[in-house]
Enzyme design. Structure first.
Site, PDB file in Angstrom:
ATOM      1  N   LEU A   1       0.823  -1.212   0.000  1.00 49.63           N
ATOM      2  CA  LEU A   1       0.000   0.000   0.000  1.00 49.63           C
ATOM      3  C   LEU A   1       0.857   1.262   0.000  1.00 49.63           C
ATOM      4  O   LEU A   1       0.531   2.245   0.669  1.00 49.63           O
ATOM      5  CB  LEU A   1      -0.976   0.009   1.184  1.00 49.63           C
ATOM      6  CG  LEU A   1      -1.998  -1.130   1.230  1.00 49.63           C
ATOM      7  CD1 LEU A   1      -2.838  -1.025   2.496  1.00 49.63           C
ATOM      8  CD2 LEU A   1      -2.869  -1.124  -0.001  1.00 49.63           C
ATOM      9  N   CYS A   2       1.957   1.223  -0.741  1.00 50.63           N
ATOM     10  CA  CYS A   2       2.841   2.394  -0.816  1.00 50.63           C
ATOM     11  C   CYS A   2       3.259   2.647  -2.265  1.00 50.63           C
ATOM     12  O   CYS A   2       4.417   3.006  -2.538  1.00 50.63           O
ATOM     13  CB  CYS A   2       4.060   2.213   0.078  1.00 50.63           C
ATOM     14  SG  CYS A   2       4.938   0.658  -0.143  1.00 50.63           S
ATOM     15  N   GLY A   3       2.332   2.439  -3.184  1.00 51.22           N
ATOM     16  CA  GLY A   3       2.626   2.702  -4.579  1.00 51.22           C
ATOM     17  C   GLY A   3       3.664   1.731  -5.129  1.00 51.22           C
ATOM     18  O   GLY A   3       3.664   0.540  -4.815  1.00 51.22           O
TER      19      GLY A   3
END
Length: 354
Positions: free
Chosen positions: A115-117
């Protein structure tokens, strides 16, 4: 019939409206749209909370990076100057010995969560590209993977030899860096590898972070580390040599703090103790400081990337909720209008019968 086909034909792809836009035909009922809006609002609350948590943590991580950079960079500068003096005096130290490169160790630092690109994927692909580059030169490569995401990435690639998997433990400490430094030390001293490189994400700002490669061992000038055939094995854009001038001396450049030139430092250097003992005592601290800096830079980049990703996800959820609400209101209005027309038509039919 031909005119009907022309009227009902599907428009070409470039003219299709965007999904979930007010003009996009959604094939579901009012209840399904209402449930979907409720689900998206719940997701929006989660992404908003994750964004706030990352924003709170990234400030602490950013301060650690800013406070740790001056020491690690200045220490590397001093150590490089001492090493140059020892090389001119023909003093050999195991951790600074330059030998023909047959094997390289890559210390790859990734995150433990997603969930951090594209944060984890970019640094893992950087390491994988470096492995391919070394293999083309006929050089063996072993990976020390730090972080769960990197571990799972390299487990799916059988051609990458992994020496050890290490998991992150929140904010990095000197103990965490020492565990990695001990492993790197044993690999280099026993000559299992001839060069050690760090692959991590350098923190530039909250919206910019770049995966980089930094030579950790040995301490040398650019172009000195060669393989058995005499080919240079230094990575393009190496972070260590980015700080090195043409003479091989570190010339650190910062935007705020201006460092004085150290050109006059080496010629007047005098050692009260054995220079080899001094360098042997400083090298463990050098390894620890450089690895700790890389861990801090990687964590700050991960939190900044997650904050940006969750911010974008929250904005998308708001826009999607707005578009679905428009569709819901139209469907609801059409249904009410249809029911009214049915009532009016029924009343009109009864009037005509009477």
């Amino acid at each position: 019939m031909f005119s009907t086909i022309l009227t009902n034909r599907v428009p070409s792809k470039p003219h299709l409206p965007k999904p979930h836009s007010p003009h996009f035909p959604i094939r579901c009922g009012i209840r399904e749209i209402r449930d979907r809006i409720s689900s998206i609002k719940t997701t929006q609350k989660i992404t908003e909370a994750m964004k706030l948590v990352s924003a709170a943590r990234v400030r602490r991580a950013q301060e650690a990076v800013i406070n740790g950079r001056p020491f690690s960079e200045t220490f590397a500068e001093v150590l490089q100057s001492i090493n140059q003096q020892l090389q001119s005096d023909d003093v050999e130290v195991p951790l600074t010995a330059v030998r023909p490169v047959k094997n390289v160790a890559l210390v790859v630092i990734t995150g433990d969560r997603g969930l951090c690109g594209g944060f984890n994927n970019s640094v893992a692909k950087k390491a994988e590209a470096r492995v391919h580059e070394l293999n083309k030169l006929g050089i063996g490569c072993v990976v020390i993977s730090i972080g769960k995401k990197g571990n799972s990435y390299f487990k799916r690639r059988s051609f990458v030899e992994v020496d050890r998997f290490i998991e992150n433990r929140g904010f990095p400490t000197t103990k965490d860096a020492q565990i990695i430094a001990d492993d790197v030390f044993s690999l280099f001293v026993t000559e299992e590898v001839d060069k050690v490189e760090l692959v991590y994400t350098k923190f530039v700002s909250l919206v910019r972070f770049n995966p980089v490669i930094q030579t950790l061992l040995p301490l040398s000038k650019k172009g000195e580390v060669l393989d058995a055939n005499g080919n240079c094995v230094d990575a393009m854009g190496d972070e260590f040599f980015r700080l090195t001038s043409k003479d091989g001396k570190l010339a650190l450049k910062r935007d705020v703090v201006k460092k004085k030139s150290s050109d006059g430092f080496v010629p007047v250097m005098e050692f009260e103790q054995d220079p080899a003992q001094i360098l042997d005592a400083m090298m463990p601290l050098y390894l620890n400081s450089q690895i700790l800096k890389a861990l801090q830079e990687s964590l700050a980049s991960e939190l900044a990337a997650r904050m940006g990703a969750m911010s974008n996800a929250t904005d998308n959820a708001v826009e999607l909720t707005k578009n679905l609400s428009v569709v819901y209101n139209r469907e609801r209005q059409a249904k009410i209008t249809g029911e009214i027309l049915e009532i009016v038509s029924g009343a009109e039919a009864l009037t005509q019968i009477d």
